[in-house]
Design a protein around this motif. Structure first.
Motif, short mmCIF file in Angstrom:
data_model
loop_
_atom_site.label_atom_id
_atom_site.label_comp_id
_atom_site.label_asym_id
_atom_site.label_seq_id
_atom_site.Cartn_x
_atom_site.Cartn_y
_atom_site.Cartn_z
N GLU A 1 0.82 -1.21 0.00
CA GLU A 1 0.00 0.00 0.00
C GLU A 1 0.86 1.27 0.00
N LEU B 1 1.92 1.69 -3.53
CA LEU B 1 0.75 2.11 -4.28
C LEU B 1 0.42 3.58 -4.01
N GLY B 2 0.48 3.96 -2.74
CA GLY B 2 0.17 5.33 -2.36
C GLY B 2 1.15 6.34 -2.94
N SER C 1 -2.12 5.26 4.59
CA SER C 1 -1.96 3.82 4.36
C SER C 1 -0.89 3.23 5.26
N GLY D 1 -6.84 6.04 2.02
CA GLY D 1 -5.65 5.33 2.46
C GLY D 1 -5.94 4.35 3.57
N ASN E 1 -7.98 1.43 2.00
CA ASN E 1 -7.19 0.59 1.11
C ASN E 1 -6.37 -0.43 1.89
N THR E 2 -5.70 0.03 2.94
CA THR E 2 -4.84 -0.87 3.71
C THR E 2 -5.66 -1.88 4.51
N THR F 1 -7.82 -4.34 2.26
CA THR F 1 -6.94 -5.29 1.58
C THR F 1 -6.45 -6.35 2.55
#
Length: 385
Positions: free
Chosen positions: A116, A119-120, A231, A284, A287-288, A291
């Motif tokens: 992440e 990705l971030g 994240s 953020g 997402n973390t 996932t």
């Protein structure tokens, strides 16, 4: 970075190719729709040719189709090539997370945070680069994506160890079977509604902003930077102190409120800029934590869980951009943000109702001798109660 490069040029594309916001939004719709459907076959491909070859195949497709998009002269052609780009995207992203988790020497939670974080940072840097390239020509970001993917291709080819095909061949039906587990289905449907809010913001916000590609790039750079910080640092802190489900519920509620404020004050560029950047923190966190939850939501192989989850969530990413564009054209400039806020609230309801299904599950890693220590770590990070 490739995801965010295109966002600053949405309005320039509309202006220069005489396209409406809903037509330009099809760049997201075709991309996300093909990505979602292709997720169903990524496990089939990677289990037969190995993760490394799957990643390389995905990158090659992105290079080809992003360059073709940059060479196009009509919105229809760009939309079509974005669909091919989505196929490459699916082969890469569905395999990347599982590969990182398998290759990392630390715990699953640490590997996901690393994923992440990368990705971030990419999402933050992408609009900045895209804005600068887009200020030269709307074609620049497409060729920029092709160049970045060449770098990724070389890096993957030289630095990722060989990954042989799996002894267990995945079926195209496995992701559907995985969705029978209530925990995975709950997270996937939550993410579907959350992605509707996310992509309504991403695809439509550049139009009421009505700024140059460079200016939009700087705004989404701030958004991506806050996403990366949240994240890596904020999401783990919230998880330790409040737990995964309460943290995700809180972030979703705040994201919905943020979209509602943007809907109320769409005429104010200041409110839109602040709302976009602040949204990065909520995205953020989600997402973390989402996932991480997916990796422990069902007793199936990680690539299968990732493919099933991504297939459902990208449906929201496919629907929202076009719907937002149509609402903006036919109802009002406020309507797309109201739609996003309502969709995210539906995600809150789904997650709250299904919170008790999110119990710890043991993964099937595809190898009979998976170490008990890794299983214990996985169970620990997947314990969402």
């Amino acid at each position: 970075m490739g995801i965010g490069l295109v966002d600053p040029i949405l309005k320039p594309i509309a202006d220069q190719l005489d396209a409406t916001p809903s037509q330009v939004s099809l760049l997201f719709t075709s991309y996300m729709a093909v990505t979602g459907v292709a997720m169903l076959v990524t496990g089939v491909v990677s289990s037969r040719i190995g993760a490394k070859r799957t990643l390389l195949s995905g990158l090659v497709l992105i290079i080809i189709f992003s360059a073709l998009a940059g060479s196009s002269s009509s919105i229809g052609a760009i939309v079509g090539f974005r669909a091919g780009w989505g196929l490459g995207n699916a082969l890469f992203i569905a395999t990347a997370l599982a590969t990182i988790v398998s290759a990392a020497s630390g715990s699953v939670a640490q590997a996901i945070i690393l994923f992440e974080a990368a990705l971030g940072l990419g999402i933050a840097a992408g609009p900045l680069v895209g804005g600068q390239l887009g200020s030269i020509s709307w074609r620049g970001p497409f060729f920029g994506v092709a160049g970045l993917m060449v770098i990724a291709l070389v890096g993957t080819a030289f630095f990722l160890p060989k990954t042989p095909p799996s002894e267990h061949k995945t079926s195209i039906l496995d992701p559907f079977r995985a969705l029978r587990y209530p925990g995975l289905a709950t997270i996937a449907v939550t993410a579907l509604f959350y992605n509707m809010g996310f992509f309504a913001l991403l695809a439509y916000a550049p139009f009421p902003l009505d700024m140059t590609a460079s200016q939009v790039g700087f705004i989404f750079f701030g958004w991506g930077l806050l996403l990366a910080v949240a994240s890596v640092w904020l999401a783990p802190w919230l998880q330790r102190h409040f737990g995964t489900v309460p943290s995700v519920l809180g972030a979703l509620v705040l994201f919905s409120a943020d979209l509602a404020v943007m809907a109320l004050f769409t005429d104010s560029k200041t409110v839109l800029v602040v709302g976009i950047i602040v949204a990065g923190a909520f995205l953020g966190i989600n997402n973390t934590l989402i996932t991480e939850a997916v990796m422990g939501a069902a007793p199936v192989e990680r690539p299968v869980a990732s493919a099933a989850y991504s297939f459902v969530r990208f449906s929201g990413g496919a629907i929202a951009p076009y719907a937002a564009g149509k609402l903006g054209e036919n109802v009002s400039i406020h309507a797309p943000f109201w739609m996003g806020a309502a969709a995210v609230l539906l995600g809150v309801v789904v997650l709250y109702v299904g919170r008790n299904t999110l119990n710890a599950h043991q993964h099937v890693a595809g190898a009979a001798d998976e170490e008990a220590e890794e299983e214990a770590e996985l169970l620990a990070v997947a314990d969402l109660d």
